[in-house]
Design a protein around this motif. Structure first.
Motif: not given
Lengths: 211, 158
Positions: A26-27, A29-30, B36, B39, B42
């Protein structure tokens, strides 16, 4: 069967459903999204664009900026500050004078294109080293890692640090910020802005410096 | 005190996923959509952490991502809408409940998921889905009636 029973039934029905994506994915992708992304910013409609612009704060610059007139431009709408290590901080508070910001960046030796509208210069083309055919913006963003770092701006502006040392010799940077729409969330009007930065092919027509 | 994203993800990920699974009826797709959405949360964490309900933000974003993807897909191929997609369950405790939810219209599923799974109040549900509180109440009423009928009928049969 009352609402509580129904709620319990629903919870039981999906109790074995678990998110399998690790936080590291997740991070990661962030980080990609931060390089070229959509930003939804909040603020009361009456306070205007400057107060409505707000972005994520990540890390403070590694070194304090030089504050002489030669290395720092201070305007109401935007600020450019050059650090001794070459990192350039750009803060945009109002969508005014994109040509001035573009000229300031170019004067600092950074090939740059700046627009505060939905339209970008037709002379600018996304930078895809080694890939003659365009890929997705996500792929392009991942190549931008190390060049752009979101920074904090206490006044709520769009703030990014650019490290020219990581910029490919045939690439320039492009800033594009423009208002998208106004939505109402939880009784508060929110302005939606598109806030993107990324790499483009360096060219006299787009970034202003010789390719 | 600012909520740490890692803590938020750990605490909210399953609840958000379950809400989106019920809302969309597609578990496999829900994983991607929720990932998604997290993300994006974040990437804009300073702002999202100040949102009155960050979980609702994530769910709304996941549903919007789905709409965007569906629109893109629809332009490319005349596919059936996502409400007809198959829910791929991870061995649900009660398949009859899932089946009953799947038979609801999509908007009713979303209202049920937000109100009964995510525990949002009517106003927050309305804000999240971009509809009026009255519409939320109407959808919930119809959905609950349909689910009660379906599940009571099942109990009688069994």
């Amino acid at each position: 069967m009352n609402d509580t029973d129904l709620s319990t039934l629903l919870r039981d029905a999906v109790r074995d459903t678990h998110m399998s994506v690790p936080e590291s994915d997740i991070t990661r992708r962030a980080g990609t999204l931060r390089a070229r992304r959509w930003v939804v910013v909040g603020g009361a409609a009456s306070v205007g664009i400057a107060a409505a612009l707000a972005v994520v704060a990540l890390t403070a610059p590694a070194a304090p900026p030089v504050t002489s007139q030669n290395t720092m431009s201070q305007l109401t709408a935007w600020t450019v500050a050059t650090h001794p290590n070459g990192v350039i901080d750009v803060t945009i508070r109002e969508l005014k004078d994109p040509a001035g910001l573009q000229a300031r960046l170019r004067a600092d030796g950074l090939p740059a294109s700046v627009t505060f509208s939905k339209d970008t210069s037709p002379a600018c083309h996304d930078y895809y080293p080694g890939h003659p055919m365009p890929k997705t913006s996500v792929s392009m963003s991942s190549m931008s890692d190390g060049i752009f770092t979101e920074t904090a701006d206490e006044t709520g502006g769009v703030a990014v640090a650019i490290n020219p040392d990581h910029l490919p010799s045939d690439a320039g940077v492009q800033f594009q910020v423009y208002p998208e729409r106004t939505i109402t969330s939880h009784g508060v009007k929110e302005h939606t802005f598109v806030d993107e930065w990324g790499l483009v092919d360096k060219s006299p027509a787009c970034t202003g410096l010789p390719a | 005190m600012t909520l740490d994203f890692a803590d938020f993800y750990r605490e909210a990920k399953d609840e958000c996923l379950r809400t989106v699974v019920i809302s969309t009826g597609d578990q496999e797709q829900a994983q991607d959509l929720v990932a998604e959405a997290f993300a994006r949360a974040c990437a804009s964490w300073r702002q999202v952490s100040r949102h009155p309900n960050p979980k609702a933000w994530v769910v709304r974003t996941a549903l919007n991502v789905r709409i965007d993807r569906w629109r893109i897909r629809r332009r490319e191929l005349p596919l059936t809408p996502p409400m007809d997609t198959v829910m791929r369950d991870q061995d649900p405790a009660d398949p009859a409940v899932i089946a009953a939810v799947r038979r609801l219209p999509e908007r009713q599923r979303q209202v049920v998921a937000l109100r009964l799974l995510l525990d949002l109040d009517t106003e927050t549900t309305a804000e999240t889905l971009g509809i009026s509180p009255g519409t939320v109440k109407a959808h919930l009423s119809r959905a609950v009636a349909a689910l009660r009928e379906a599940l009571d009928l099942k109990e009688q049969i069994s």
